[in-house]
Design a protein around this motif. Sequence first.
Motif, mmCIF file in Angstrom:
data_model
loop_
_atom_site.group_PDB
_atom_site.id
_atom_site.type_symbol
_atom_site.label_atom_id
_atom_site.label_comp_id
_atom_site.label_asym_id
_atom_site.label_seq_id
_atom_site.Cartn_x
_atom_site.Cartn_y
_atom_site.Cartn_z
ATOM 1 N N GLY A 54 4.286 14.194 -9.437
ATOM 2 C CA GLY A 54 5.457 15.064 -9.335
ATOM 3 C C GLY A 54 5.956 15.293 -7.914
ATOM 4 O O GLY A 54 6.773 16.179 -7.680
ATOM 5 N N ILE A 55 5.496 14.511 -6.994
ATOM 6 C CA ILE A 55 5.916 14.644 -5.589
ATOM 7 C C ILE A 55 6.829 13.467 -5.250
ATOM 8 O O ILE A 55 6.455 12.326 -5.396
ATOM 9 C CB ILE A 55 4.700 14.653 -4.642
ATOM 10 C CG1 ILE A 55 3.749 15.784 -4.979
ATOM 11 C CG2 ILE A 55 5.151 14.714 -3.186
ATOM 12 C CD1 ILE A 55 2.421 15.729 -4.256
ATOM 13 N N THR A 56 8.027 13.796 -4.804
ATOM 14 C CA THR A 56 8.943 12.743 -4.383
ATOM 15 C C THR A 56 9.173 12.858 -2.877
ATOM 16 O O THR A 56 9.325 13.942 -2.332
ATOM 17 C CB THR A 56 10.305 12.831 -5.115
ATOM 18 O OG1 THR A 56 10.801 14.153 -4.996
ATOM 19 C CG2 THR A 56 10.171 12.437 -6.561
ATOM 20 N N LEU A 57 9.161 11.718 -2.247
ATOM 21 C CA LEU A 57 9.363 11.674 -0.794
ATOM 22 C C LEU A 57 10.750 11.164 -0.471
ATOM 23 O O LEU A 57 11.325 10.372 -1.100
ATOM 24 C CB LEU A 57 8.333 10.755 -0.121
ATOM 25 C CG LEU A 57 6.878 11.166 -0.322
ATOM 26 C CD1 LEU A 57 5.939 10.131 0.297
ATOM 27 C CD2 LEU A 57 6.615 12.506 0.324
ATOM 28 N N PHE A 75 0.831 -1.196 0.000
ATOM 29 C CA PHE A 75 0.000 0.000 0.000
ATOM 30 C C PHE A 75 0.871 1.253 0.000
ATOM 31 O O PHE A 75 0.652 2.187 -0.791
ATOM 32 C CB PHE A 75 -0.903 -0.018 1.241
ATOM 33 C CG PHE A 75 -2.025 0.970 1.213
ATOM 34 C CD1 PHE A 75 -3.272 0.617 0.742
ATOM 35 C CD2 PHE A 75 -1.840 2.283 1.665
ATOM 36 C CE1 PHE A 75 -4.314 1.533 0.732
ATOM 37 C CE2 PHE A 75 -2.873 3.196 1.648
ATOM 38 C CZ PHE A 75 -4.113 2.815 1.181
ATOM 39 N N PHE A 76 1.859 1.273 0.887
ATOM 40 C CA PHE A 76 2.766 2.415 0.982
ATOM 41 C C PHE A 76 3.487 2.641 -0.345
ATOM 42 O O PHE A 76 3.610 3.786 -0.815
ATOM 43 C CB PHE A 76 3.774 2.204 2.123
ATOM 44 C CG PHE A 76 4.555 3.418 2.469
ATOM 45 C CD1 PHE A 76 3.991 4.455 3.201
ATOM 46 C CD2 PHE A 76 5.876 3.558 2.059
ATOM 47 C CE1 PHE A 76 4.715 5.586 3.528
ATOM 48 C CE2 PHE A 76 6.605 4.689 2.377
ATOM 49 C CZ PHE A 76 6.024 5.703 3.113
ATOM 50 N N ALA A 77 3.949 1.555 -0.979
ATOM 51 C CA ALA A 77 4.645 1.661 -2.265
ATOM 52 C C ALA A 77 3.714 2.247 -3.327
ATOM 53 O O ALA A 77 4.132 3.087 -4.138
ATOM 54 C CB ALA A 77 5.173 0.299 -2.698
ATOM 55 N N LYS A 78 2.453 1.831 -3.327
ATOM 56 C CA LYS A 78 1.502 2.346 -4.317
ATOM 57 C C LYS A 78 1.204 3.826 -4.076
ATOM 58 O O LYS A 78 1.059 4.592 -5.023
ATOM 59 C CB LYS A 78 0.215 1.531 -4.302
ATOM 60 C CG LYS A 78 0.403 0.152 -4.909
ATOM 61 C CD LYS A 78 -0.905 -0.594 -4.981
ATOM 62 C CE LYS A 78 -0.643 -1.955 -5.606
ATOM 63 N NZ LYS A 78 -1.677 -2.391 -6.468
ATOM 64 N N VAL A 79 1.116 4.228 -2.819
ATOM 65 C CA VAL A 79 0.882 5.639 -2.510
ATOM 66 C C VAL A 79 2.081 6.467 -2.968
ATOM 67 O O VAL A 79 1.918 7.522 -3.588
ATOM 68 C CB VAL A 79 0.605 5.838 -0.998
ATOM 69 C CG1 VAL A 79 0.639 7.310 -0.619
ATOM 70 C CG2 VAL A 79 -0.750 5.225 -0.622
ATOM 71 N N ARG A 80 3.287 5.987 -2.692
ATOM 72 C CA ARG A 80 4.487 6.704 -3.133
ATOM 73 C C ARG A 80 4.528 6.813 -4.655
ATOM 74 O O ARG A 80 4.863 7.873 -5.204
ATOM 75 C CB ARG A 80 5.750 6.018 -2.624
ATOM 76 C CG ARG A 80 5.952 6.232 -1.122
ATOM 77 C CD ARG A 80 7.236 5.643 -0.684
ATOM 78 N NE ARG A 80 8.307 6.472 -1.237
ATOM 79 C CZ ARG A 80 9.546 6.465 -0.809
ATOM 80 N NH1 ARG A 80 9.882 5.675 0.170
ATOM 81 N NH2 ARG A 80 10.453 7.230 -1.361
ATOM 82 N N ALA A 81 4.164 5.712 -5.346
ATOM 83 C CA ALA A 81 4.155 5.730 -6.815
ATOM 84 C C ALA A 81 3.125 6.729 -7.326
ATOM 85 O O ALA A 81 3.375 7.469 -8.289
ATOM 86 C CB ALA A 81 3.878 4.328 -7.355
ATOM 87 N N GLY A 82 1.957 6.763 -6.685
ATOM 88 C CA GLY A 82 0.905 7.709 -7.084
ATOM 89 C C GLY A 82 1.366 9.151 -6.880
ATOM 90 O O GLY A 82 1.093 10.017 -7.710
ATOM 91 N N LEU A 83 2.045 9.409 -5.783
ATOM 92 C CA LEU A 83 2.569 10.750 -5.531
ATOM 93 C C LEU A 83 3.646 11.097 -6.543
ATOM 94 O O LEU A 83 3.731 12.236 -7.019
ATOM 95 C CB LEU A 83 3.111 10.851 -4.095
ATOM 96 C CG LEU A 83 2.059 10.842 -2.991
ATOM 97 C CD1 LEU A 83 2.719 10.730 -1.616
ATOM 98 C CD2 LEU A 83 1.183 12.103 -3.060
ATOM 99 N N ARG A 84 4.501 10.134 -6.871
ATOM 100 C CA ARG A 84 5.549 10.347 -7.861
ATOM 101 C C ARG A 84 4.932 10.712 -9.208
ATOM 102 O O ARG A 84 5.435 11.608 -9.897
ATOM 103 C CB ARG A 84 6.411 9.073 -7.987
ATOM 104 C CG ARG A 84 7.847 9.324 -8.287
ATOM 105 C CD ARG A 84 8.764 8.102 -8.278
ATOM 106 N NE ARG A 84 8.135 6.797 -8.328
ATOM 107 C CZ ARG A 84 8.054 5.954 -7.275
ATOM 108 N NH1 ARG A 84 8.551 6.281 -6.118
ATOM 109 N NH2 ARG A 84 7.479 4.782 -7.410
#
Length: 174
Positions: free
Chosen positions: A171-174, A159-168
């Motif tokens: 244009g948002i990188t964490l 889930f966390f990986a998918k949220v990060r991918a969606g943010l990426r």
Amino acid sequence: MTFVNRNWIRGARVAAFAAVAAGALAFSAPTFAQEVAPEQLALARKYVDLTDRAAVFETTVVTVGIDSMAQLLTQNPEIEAQLDEVIGDVIKEYNGRKGDLLDQFARVYALRFTTDELQQIVNFYDSAVGQKLAAANSEVNMDLQRILQVYENNLRVEFFAKVRAGLRDKGITL
């Protein structure tokens, strides 16, 4: 010999259920003011007795004893033998109070099921299959909890990986 029966420790998870159930009982106090037919209450109590394979009361009392011992031993390690004896005595004192808790559990069931429904439930748990289910429930629940824990751990990572991918993708990188 210490007061702790190692088989009871295995059921410590049941103690957590008992604590939640006790809390739920406290919040549903107005419900207890309702009248319940004695035969309905008796059937509900029979159901509770038939399904108390995990020994909720005993497990809860022993868990509280273990917690008390741990707390007091950290402060006074030199009194372990005396503490063990006293805690064992206190546990014995509570043995006679099991009925009170199980009566409260029965009242909860009696308020939610009719006499006919409770009779059907008791008939099932009196049967060989019902007894097998009641005997297996504790172990089955522990197996289900382990499966759910693995699923939840995997889900968190995915889930966390998918949220990060969606943010990426936004244009948002964490």
